[in-house]
Design a protein around this motif. Structure first.
Motif, mmCIF file in Angstrom:
data_model
loop_
_atom_site.group_PDB
_atom_site.id
_atom_site.type_symbol
_atom_site.label_atom_id
_atom_site.label_comp_id
_atom_site.label_asym_id
_atom_site.label_seq_id
_atom_site.Cartn_x
_atom_site.Cartn_y
_atom_site.Cartn_z
ATOM 1 N N ARG A 232 5.172 -2.878 1.896
ATOM 2 C CA ARG A 232 6.462 -2.200 1.860
ATOM 3 C C ARG A 232 7.585 -3.190 1.568
ATOM 4 N N LYS A 471 5.041 5.572 4.133
ATOM 5 C CA LYS A 471 4.613 6.493 5.196
ATOM 6 C C LYS A 471 3.305 7.180 4.806
ATOM 7 N N GLU A 476 1.048 8.363 7.848
ATOM 8 C CA GLU A 476 2.020 9.066 8.692
ATOM 9 C C GLU A 476 2.357 10.446 8.139
ATOM 10 N N ALA A 482 5.652 13.384 1.927
ATOM 11 C CA ALA A 482 6.394 12.125 1.787
ATOM 12 C C ALA A 482 7.269 12.154 0.535
ATOM 13 N N ARG B 60 15.957 8.297 9.579
ATOM 14 C CA ARG B 60 15.373 6.957 9.511
ATOM 15 C C ARG B 60 16.100 6.010 10.466
ATOM 16 N N SER B 148 -0.656 0.640 12.172
ATOM 17 C CA SER B 148 0.638 0.720 12.865
ATOM 18 C C SER B 148 0.631 0.042 14.240
ATOM 19 N N GLY B 236 3.822 1.851 6.961
ATOM 20 C CA GLY B 236 4.637 3.047 7.111
ATOM 21 C C GLY B 236 6.001 2.637 7.607
ATOM 22 N N SER B 237 6.397 3.208 8.749
ATOM 23 C CA SER B 237 7.695 2.824 9.314
ATOM 24 C C SER B 237 7.512 2.267 10.718
ATOM 25 N N SER B 238 6.284 1.806 11.011
ATOM 26 C CA SER B 238 5.930 1.484 12.392
ATOM 27 C C SER B 238 6.676 0.291 12.984
#
Lengths: 522, 294
Positions: A232, A471, A476, A482, B60, B148, B236-238
């Motif tokens: 990312r 994500k 996720e 997404a 977010r 995550s 992800g956004s973990s």
């Protein structure tokens, strides 16, 4: 004419030649600077040597050493020696370049004369860059640049970036495992078809799965099917675009890959994008452990070190893998029989709202952003700055830099597509050189290419896109959910920046995508 | 009267410096947060509360706040427990005590981003030494940076490794400054080491503990460099914390006005949360004497 006058002129001429000749003869640029030859012209070593910038100074902001930072430092030193001018080189990591450039630009401060960054930032940088003067556009070096990269450096019909690099994302692989009889037999037994170089992402997945998790090169270590850049906020967006382009860039549809130019509806969640993302999510199972956190350095190290069979990224990994000490030197090839990257038998048609079928795979190469740089409009030393660029990207320097993988200078001229160059200068096997230059030509002649979004606020669009993609990759969210989220965010971003402003800017990209001139884009 | 005037005159330069250094940037940030300054519009215009309204619905941002609080909680609790344990071990005269004191401080002196790069190698799933060591004990390889949960744990581990020493220094200094009398009294009363710790050391250390916890809470809540170098907020956004998101919004996307509004909201929440936390903890540890001023 009086004989004495002729004699005097003859004597003076002889003395003049005698006085000047040793000066030229003494400066052996080839020996002194380690170049192959000094191509004549205004950018050459000899011409640069004739310029005097004593008392003048420019400051260049470029990337950290070695990628781009090292060649800039090297040629700046040479430029100083030749011209007597001073060149200050400031290095910054890639993540810092954008802000370091934008802050002085926005506040009207003159800090850097030359700025380096992603060529796809041109939409944001355009108001602050000086156009390349005609005398440089008329040089052999400039005319030799392929039309695609001339387009990448241009904005609203003006050449704002000085081209010295050409990047692309393409398929590359290690050849011997494909030719191994045992592998061929096992693959046929498992999949009921011959083992062959994949041409679609579906075939790629099968081959990668087959070669994943066992020691197929006998080095005592486990190997894997594919290495890609997934981390990312690294440059994973490039891999994502390469993946989705096969399903979402339709050769029968003009008027926008990223947006429908007419309605400015984001296309990032159309079924083509979703299919590409789903295939990428599936790819994690045949990547090396930790592959989801691989940045570009990991990719070069992993594929270049023979840890995986295939990869789809930049030239850098390929050139690095062809360095003399590489374990896979001359064992690698690039591209498929249909083009530089994977294709697809079905491609989403956003106009008809259906999948179009293709008997031979439709390939949509991604001319990914390369390094872009320009001269600041606010620079008080524009002439020296352009002369520096002219020297930096002259034939002698480019031909030298192309052969050093870590420099990050990749082919961008028509003359770079000659296999003889790579065979003779780089010492590559003929087959590798032909494979590489065929891919370069395939990229250049394709009429179904994808380019970066290249509009103002591109970083907002890309970070929103990759937050959604990350994500999905981490499990996720589903690919559809997404990308729906991304499309909503893109609509909000476009509204904030101004839909009309985005449309006007995006026309520049559509002109490149549709292979037409800017005034032909409606 | 004359003395008082002189006093104020002499104080003025320091006060002006304080205003310039602290107050002005804060006021400027507030002003920025009311503007639409971004990559395409670098102007200090006035758009009212639009940025704040947008922040309220920015999922977010709130997700990153949740991740941050969870991460900070784990970091500070572990740092406190380990730091206190180490301080207790080196409080009394031990052999090579001075060596260990210096050794425990070393991690704090290293640049976080450099350490994150080193730890990234340590956590590497196939080449990193950590999974090798785990395999000696029959523990299968942990996907440290690709799942995550482990990625979250990896960030916490690095922070704990680096900042336990800070907790250690403060708590050791606190222990060394404790009066002898209560311990002599406890000894006369026949209290064992555990009872002495529970009824003497721990209560006496409460003010310094509270101070140390609050300083670390403030510092941990700015967690950014480690995440930048280690996970980029993923998988992800973990591991996306608020500081990292502010960096993305501000310096990558160049949404200056909007990022300023996020910063102000973040600052307000931090002030409220820390005040409530300090008051609650001081009541819990010290009784109803009010919060300890740090």
């Amino acid at each position: 004419m009086h004989p004495r006058t002729v004699l005097a002129a003859g004597v003076l001429g002889t003395v003049g030649v005698a006085l000047t000749m040793p000066a030229f003869a003494e400066t052996d640029y080839v020996a002194k600077y380690g170049i192959k030859e000094d191509h004549p012209g205004i950018c050459s070593y000899a011409s640069t040597d004739a310029k005097d910038y004593t008392g003048h100074e420019i400051t260049i902001l470029t990337h950290a050493v070695p990628v781009m930072g090292e060649p800039v430092a090297l040629h700046s030193k040479q430029f100083e020696e030749l011209t007597g001018g001073t060149v200050n080189v400031v290095h910054a990591p890639f993540g810092e370049l954008y802000q370091k450039v934008m802050i002085p630009f926005q506040t009207g401060q003159h800090v850097y004369d030359i700025v380096y960054g992603g060529s796809y930032w041109i939409g944001d940088w355009a108001p602050h860059l000086a156009a390349v003067p005609q005398k440089y556009l008329d040089t052999d070096e400039m005319k030799d640049i392929t039309p695609a990269y001339q387009g990448v450096a241009s904005w609203n019909g003006e050449r704002l970036q000085y081209t010295f690099d050409g990047d692309r994302n393409y398929f590359k692989y290690i050849l011997p495992p494909f030719e191994d009889a045992d592998n061929q037999a096992k693959f046929k037994a498992e999949y009921g078809r011959d083992l062959a170089i994949p041409t679609t992402w579906e075939e790629y997945a099968e081959v990668a799965t087959f070669f994943s998790g066992w020691d197929w090169d006998g080095d005592g270590e486990l190997e894997y099917g594919s290495t890609e850049i997934v981390k990312r906020d690294d440059v994973a967006f490039a891999n994502f675009i390469t993946r989705v382009a096969s399903y979402a860039k339709n050769p029968n549809v003009t008027g926008g890959f990223w947006f429908d130019l007419e309605t400015m509806t984001p296309q990032v969640n159309n079924p083509g994008f979703v299919k590409g993302l789903e295939m990428w999510m599936d790819a994690l199972r045949y990547m090396p452990p930790g592959g989801i956190n691989f940045g570009i350095g990991d990719e070069i190290f992993s594929w270049g070190g023979g840890e995986s069979l295939m990869s789809v990224t930049w030239d850098d990994a390929f050139i690095q893998a062809m360095q003399p000490d590489s374990p896979i030197r001359n064992k690698i090839r690039v591209g498929t029989q249909y083009g530089p990257s994977m294709g697809s038998h079905k491609v989403w048609n956003r106009v008809s709202g259906q999948w179009d079928e293709f008997e031979t795979p439709s390939v949509a190469p991604y001319v990914t952003w390369g390094w872009g740089a320009g001269v600041s409009r606010y620079s008080e030393e524009q002439e020296m700055a352009f002369d520096w660029f002219c020297f930096f990207s002259n034939y002698a320097n480019t031909n030298h830099d192309l052969l050093i993988g870590r420099f990050g200078v990749n082919p961008f001229r028509t003359s770079h597509m000659d296999p003889d160059y790579w065979e003779q200068e780089a010492g590559w096997d003929r087959a590798v050189a032909v494979s590489f230059t065929d891919m370069l030509r395939g990229m250049d002649t394709s009429t179904n290419r994808v380019f970066d979004l290249r509009v103002p606020g591109v970083n907002q669009f890309y970070t929103a896109m990759m937050a959604g993609v990350a994500k999905a990759m981490a499990g996720e969210m589903t690919a559809q959910a997404a990308l729906d989220e991304v499309a909503e965010e893109w609509t909000r971003i476009a509204d904030r920046i101004g839909v009309d402003a985005i449309r006007e800017a995006y026309k520049n990209v559509v002109a490149l995508e549709d292979n037409v001139s800017l005034d032909q884009v409606q | 009267m004359l003395d008082s005037r002189y006093k104020h005159i002499f104080l003025l330069p320091a006060l002006l410096a304080l205003v310039a250094i602290i107050i002005f940037p804060l006021i400027y940030t507030v002003r920025l947060s009311l503007s639409g300054w971004d990559v395409n519009f670098p102007e200090l215009d006035y758009i009212g509360w639009d940025n704040y309204a947008r922040a309220i619905t920015d999922g977010r941002f709130w997700d990153s706040m949740g991740t941050l609080y969870l991460m900070v909680l784990f970091c500070v609790v572990f740092e406190y427990l380990l730091g206190f344990a180490l301080a207790l071990m080196l409080w009394k005269d031990v052999r090579a005590g001075r060596f260990f004191r210096v050794l425990f401080i070393v991690p704090m002196c290293v640049t976080p981003v450099v350490m994150a790069v080193v730890w990234r190698t340590i956590f590497h799933e196939t080449l990193g030494p950590l999974n090798d060591v785990l395999s000696w004990f029959g523990i299968p390889g942990v996907p440290w940076l690709s799942k995550s949960g482990p990625a979250f744990a990896a960030v916490v581990i690095i922070d704990v490794w680096q900042w336990t020493s800070f907790m250690f220094i403060l708590l050791l200094a606190g222990l060394m400054s404790l009066p002898r009398e209560p311990y002599e009294a406890a000894q006369i009363d026949g209290a064992g080491p555990i009872r002495t710790f529970v009824h003497v050391t721990f209560p006496l250390m409460a003010p310094i503990t509270l101070g140390a916890l609050i300083i670390r809470l403030i510092e941990s809540s700015k967690l950014m460099e480690t995440i930048y170098a280690l996970t980029s907020g993923g998988p992800g956004s973990s591991t996306e914390t608020t500081s990292y998101l502010l960096y993305i919004r501000g310096l990558r996307e160049f949404q200056i006005g909007y990022t300023a509004s996020l910063s102000i909201i973040y600052l307000a929440i931090m002030i409220i949360a820390l005040t409530v936390f300090a008051r609650s903890l001081s009541r819990l540890m010290i009784g109803r004497q009010g919060p300890v001023r740090v």
